[in-house]
Design a protein around this motif. Structure first.
Motif, PDB file in Angstrom:
ATOM      1  N   THR A  34      45.626  48.306  41.926  1.00 23.82           N
ATOM      2  CA  THR A  34      45.119  46.974  41.581  1.00 23.82           C
ATOM      3  C   THR A  34      43.604  46.984  41.451  1.00 23.82           C
ATOM      4  O   THR A  34      43.043  46.476  40.461  1.00 23.82           O
ATOM      5  CB  THR A  34      45.556  45.953  42.647  1.00 23.82           C
ATOM      6  OG1 THR A  34      46.985  45.899  42.695  1.00 23.82           O
ATOM      7  CG2 THR A  34      45.006  44.573  42.333  1.00 23.82           C
ATOM      8  N   VAL A  35      42.911  47.549  42.439  1.00 22.46           N
ATOM      9  CA  VAL A  35      41.453  47.599  42.395  1.00 22.46           C
ATOM     10  C   VAL A  35      40.980  48.373  41.165  1.00 22.46           C
ATOM     11  O   VAL A  35      40.078  47.925  40.441  1.00 22.46           O
ATOM     12  CB  VAL A  35      40.891  48.230  43.682  1.00 22.46           C
ATOM     13  CG1 VAL A  35      39.378  48.421  43.563  1.00 22.46           C
ATOM     14  CG2 VAL A  35      41.218  47.355  44.887  1.00 22.46           C
ATOM     15  N   GLU A  36      41.576  49.510  40.908  1.00 16.27           N
ATOM     16  CA  GLU A  36      41.145  50.328  39.770  1.00 16.27           C
ATOM     17  C   GLU A  36      41.359  49.607  38.450  1.00 16.27           C
ATOM     18  O   GLU A  36      40.513  49.674  37.543  1.00 16.27           O
ATOM     19  CB  GLU A  36      41.895  51.662  39.785  1.00 16.27           C
ATOM     20  CG  GLU A  36      41.437  52.582  40.912  1.00 16.27           C
ATOM     21  CD  GLU A  36      42.388  53.737  41.172  1.00 16.27           C
ATOM     22  OE1 GLU A  36      43.428  53.839  40.459  1.00 16.27           O
ATOM     23  OE2 GLU A  36      42.106  54.541  42.096  1.00 16.27           O
ATOM     24  N   ALA A  37      42.466  48.873  38.320  1.00 17.77           N
ATOM     25  CA  ALA A  37      42.732  48.131  37.085  1.00 17.77           C
ATOM     26  C   ALA A  37      41.717  47.009  36.887  1.00 17.77           C
ATOM     27  O   ALA A  37      41.242  46.778  35.759  1.00 17.77           O
ATOM     28  CB  ALA A  37      44.152  47.566  37.118  1.00 17.77           C
ATOM     29  N   VAL A  38      41.370  46.307  37.961  1.00 16.69           N
ATOM     30  CA  VAL A  38      40.391  45.223  37.859  1.00 16.69           C
ATOM     31  C   VAL A  38      39.000  45.792  37.553  1.00 16.69           C
ATOM     32  O   VAL A  38      38.250  45.237  36.744  1.00 16.69           O
ATOM     33  CB  VAL A  38      40.392  44.359  39.138  1.00 16.69           C
ATOM     34  CG1 VAL A  38      39.281  43.324  39.094  1.00 16.69           C
ATOM     35  CG2 VAL A  38      41.750  43.677  39.312  1.00 16.69           C
ATOM     36  N   VAL A  39      38.653  46.913  38.183  1.00 14.18           N
ATOM     37  CA  VAL A  39      37.380  47.576  37.898  1.00 14.18           C
ATOM     38  C   VAL A  39      37.300  47.965  36.427  1.00 14.18           C
ATOM     39  O   VAL A  39      36.284  47.761  35.755  1.00 14.18           O
ATOM     40  CB  VAL A  39      37.202  48.808  38.804  1.00 14.18           C
ATOM     41  CG1 VAL A  39      36.100  49.729  38.277  1.00 14.18           C
ATOM     42  CG2 VAL A  39      36.873  48.369  40.226  1.00 14.18           C
ATOM     43  N   LEU A  42      32.030  49.666  44.468  1.00 11.98           N
ATOM     44  CA  LEU A  42      32.332  48.238  44.373  1.00 11.98           C
ATOM     45  C   LEU A  42      31.130  47.402  44.817  1.00 11.98           C
ATOM     46  O   LEU A  42      30.214  47.899  45.473  1.00 11.98           O
ATOM     47  CB  LEU A  42      33.532  47.902  45.265  1.00 11.98           C
ATOM     48  CG  LEU A  42      34.845  48.637  44.969  1.00 11.98           C
ATOM     49  CD1 LEU A  42      35.909  48.207  45.980  1.00 11.98           C
ATOM     50  CD2 LEU A  42      35.318  48.389  43.551  1.00 11.98           C
ATOM     51  N   ALA A  43      31.175  46.117  44.487  1.00 14.65           N
ATOM     52  CA  ALA A  43      30.099  45.209  44.902  1.00 14.65           C
ATOM     53  C   ALA A  43      29.976  45.179  46.428  1.00 14.65           C
ATOM     54  O   ALA A  43      28.870  45.232  46.966  1.00 14.65           O
ATOM     55  CB  ALA A  43      30.358  43.801  44.366  1.00 14.65           C
ATOM     56  N   GLY A  86      34.351  45.774  35.464  1.00 14.91           N
ATOM     57  CA  GLY A  86      33.230  46.542  36.002  1.00 14.91           C
ATOM     58  C   GLY A  86      33.193  46.516  37.515  1.00 14.91           C
ATOM     59  O   GLY A  86      33.386  45.468  38.140  1.00 14.91           O
ATOM     60  N   ALA A  87      32.929  47.686  38.114  1.00 12.85           N
ATOM     61  CA  ALA A  87      32.967  47.814  39.572  1.00 12.85           C
ATOM     62  C   ALA A  87      31.950  46.936  40.275  1.00 12.85           C
ATOM     63  O   ALA A  87      32.187  46.464  41.394  1.00 12.85           O
ATOM     64  CB  ALA A  87      32.742  49.276  39.961  1.00 12.85           C
ATOM     65  N   LEU A 108      22.977  43.102  45.250  1.00 16.04           N
ATOM     66  CA  LEU A 108      24.433  43.112  45.281  1.00 16.04           C
ATOM     67  C   LEU A 108      24.909  43.410  43.871  1.00 16.04           C
ATOM     68  O   LEU A 108      24.827  42.561  42.986  1.00 16.04           O
ATOM     69  CB  LEU A 108      24.977  41.772  45.758  1.00 16.04           C
ATOM     70  CG  LEU A 108      26.484  41.696  46.002  1.00 16.04           C
ATOM     71  CD1 LEU A 108      26.893  42.604  47.155  1.00 16.04           C
ATOM     72  CD2 LEU A 108      26.913  40.264  46.308  1.00 16.04           C
ATOM     73  N   GLY A 109      25.380  44.638  43.666  1.00 13.45           N
ATOM     74  CA  GLY A 109      25.739  45.023  42.314  1.00 13.45           C
ATOM     75  C   GLY A 109      24.507  45.012  41.422  1.00 13.45           C
ATOM     76  O   GLY A 109      23.476  45.602  41.751  1.00 13.45           O
ATOM     77  N   GLN A 110      24.604  44.294  40.318  1.00 11.83           N
ATOM     78  CA  GLN A 110      23.510  44.256  39.351  1.00 11.83           C
ATOM     79  C   GLN A 110      22.557  43.078  39.569  1.00 11.83           C
ATOM     80  O   GLN A 110      21.643  42.883  38.767  1.00 11.83           O
ATOM     81  CB  GLN A 110      24.091  44.182  37.922  1.00 11.83           C
ATOM     82  CG  GLN A 110      24.937  45.383  37.542  1.00 11.83           C
ATOM     83  CD  GLN A 110      24.158  46.678  37.584  1.00 11.83           C
ATOM     84  OE1 GLN A 110      23.076  46.784  37.005  1.00 11.83           O
ATOM     85  NE2 GLN A 110      24.693  47.684  38.274  1.00 11.83           N
TER      86      GLN A 110
END
Length: 370
Positions: A215-220, A263-264, A224-225, A11-13
């Motif tokens: 919102t998603v893009e700003a948080v990423v 995204l995760a 980090g995505a 999941l992600g990293q």
């Protein structure tokens, strides 16, 4: 080879121990004043850390984003410090945890937020939330009338999501889940009945999904995505009178825009409140436009969860109320041990209260020694 519920996955990293998530569930057990996460909450989440991933109850990103009394925020230093106890408890047990970032929009009342509530448009829907009663206690109260958000309000809310995500990183979370489901603020912008704006955030489907994507893009960009997830519920009608005829098509457009971000995970919430069943055709279309990690929640049992994995409609599956009464839920379903029912008493203790109905449910092993 078909993925197993109990198989570790990436999941992600980071790796998680199984494909079972504990879904976010409001429990309203914070310390007052200040809605601060406490030791009792850390115990509760730590007891359930055998889930591959825990997603916390919704954490308001600001005072105006708050929709239920006694819920744990993520916008003050006291919130950050309180949440550190929970993340430590989960990590000590080898678990992983995302915090759900929450802005309820119109699904609130001024007595909860301390200020005028907001939404895409100044439209109230008949609805009730958990708030203060005239006698001094807490219970279900009718929501207030929102004002339409200005462009400045929207930009401030995006900044609040970003700051909340940064706060979550400081508190030790592995990631954040942006709540865009269940008739809350981002969902209100996406749906026709609640969004009657005539600016760049209203009208066309592309405009109505703009707030969510920004919102998603700003948080990423901020954290980090691989540490960002999002929850949507196109087939849930919670907070609305009727099903939105455009929400499936709009959601698929959202997924197309989100897919390149990696995204995760993407989290579908289903089969709660008022809902329609997610058709097979939608699951197929979603998988076609969104090849990354998908999680599904919504009154699943072991067989339904395994079927979703087998058909590759989901990579992770989330369970909610079974985790309330079964802290060892993963162990129980892996070994086909009977579950403690989520009965009427459990429902009564869902919101507010103390340890009873919260951290006093025994594991299967503990039940044998009683």
């Amino acid at each position: 080879m078909t993925a197993s519920l109990f198989q570790p996955t990436q999941l992600g990293q980071f790796s998680i121990n199984n494909r079972i998530a504990m879904a976010p569930m409001t429990r309203s057990r914070t310390t007052q004043p200040g809605d601060v996460p406490n030791d009792m909450m850390a115990t509760y989440y730590g007891q359930r850390a055998t889930a591959g991933l825990i997603i916390t109850e919704g954490a308001p990103i600001s005072a105006v984003g708050r929709g239920y009394s006694l819920t744990p925020g993520i916008y003050t230093q006291a919130h950050i410090d309180g949440w550190k106890k929970t993340t430590q408890a989960i990590h000590d047990k080898g678990g992983k945890v995302f915090i759900q970032l929450w802005h309820v929009g119109r699904r609130s009342h001024e007595s909860i937020t301390g200020e005028e509530i907001v939404s895409a448009s100044a439209i109230k829907e008949a609805d009730k939330v958990f708030g203060p009663l005239p006698d001094g206690g807490f219970g279900m109260i009718e929501t207030g009338v929102p004002r339409a958000m200005s462009i400045a309000d929207i930009q401030q809310t995006i900044a609040d999501f970003v700051q909340a995500a940064k706060n979550a990183m400081e508190a030790g979370f592995d990631g954040v889940e942006i709540h865009a489901a269940h008739g809350y603020l981002l969902d209100q912008f996406m749906r026709l009945a609640s969004n009657q704006r005539d600016d760049q955030y209203g009208g066309s489907q592309e405009n109505r999904m703009r707030f969510l994507l920004e919102t998603v893009e700003a948080v990423v960009d901020a954290i980090g995505a691989d540490k960002v997830a999002i929850r949507v519920s196109p087939h849930v009608v919670e907070g609305f009178a009727d099903f939105d005829p455009e929400i499936e098509a709009l959601t698929l457009k959202v997924l197309e825009q989100l897919a390149p971000l990696n995204l995760a995970y993407l989290h579908f919430s289903e089969n709660i409140s008022k809902y329609v069943e997610a058709p097979e055709s939608f699951r197929q279309a979603a998988r076609q436009v969104y090849p990354n990690t998908i999680m599904v929640a919504g009154k699943l049992d072991k067989a339904k969860a395994e079927a979703l994995l087998s058909k590759k409609y989901a990579d992770l599956v989330a369970f909610g109320t079974p985790f309330v009464t079964n802290p060892d839920f993963v162990h129980r379903i892996e070994h086909n041990i009977a579950l403690t029912d989520f009965d009427a008493d459990a429902r009564l203790s869902l919101y507010g209260g103390d340890e009873k109905g919260y951290i006093d449910y025994p594991t299967a092993e503990e039940s044998l020694t009683v």
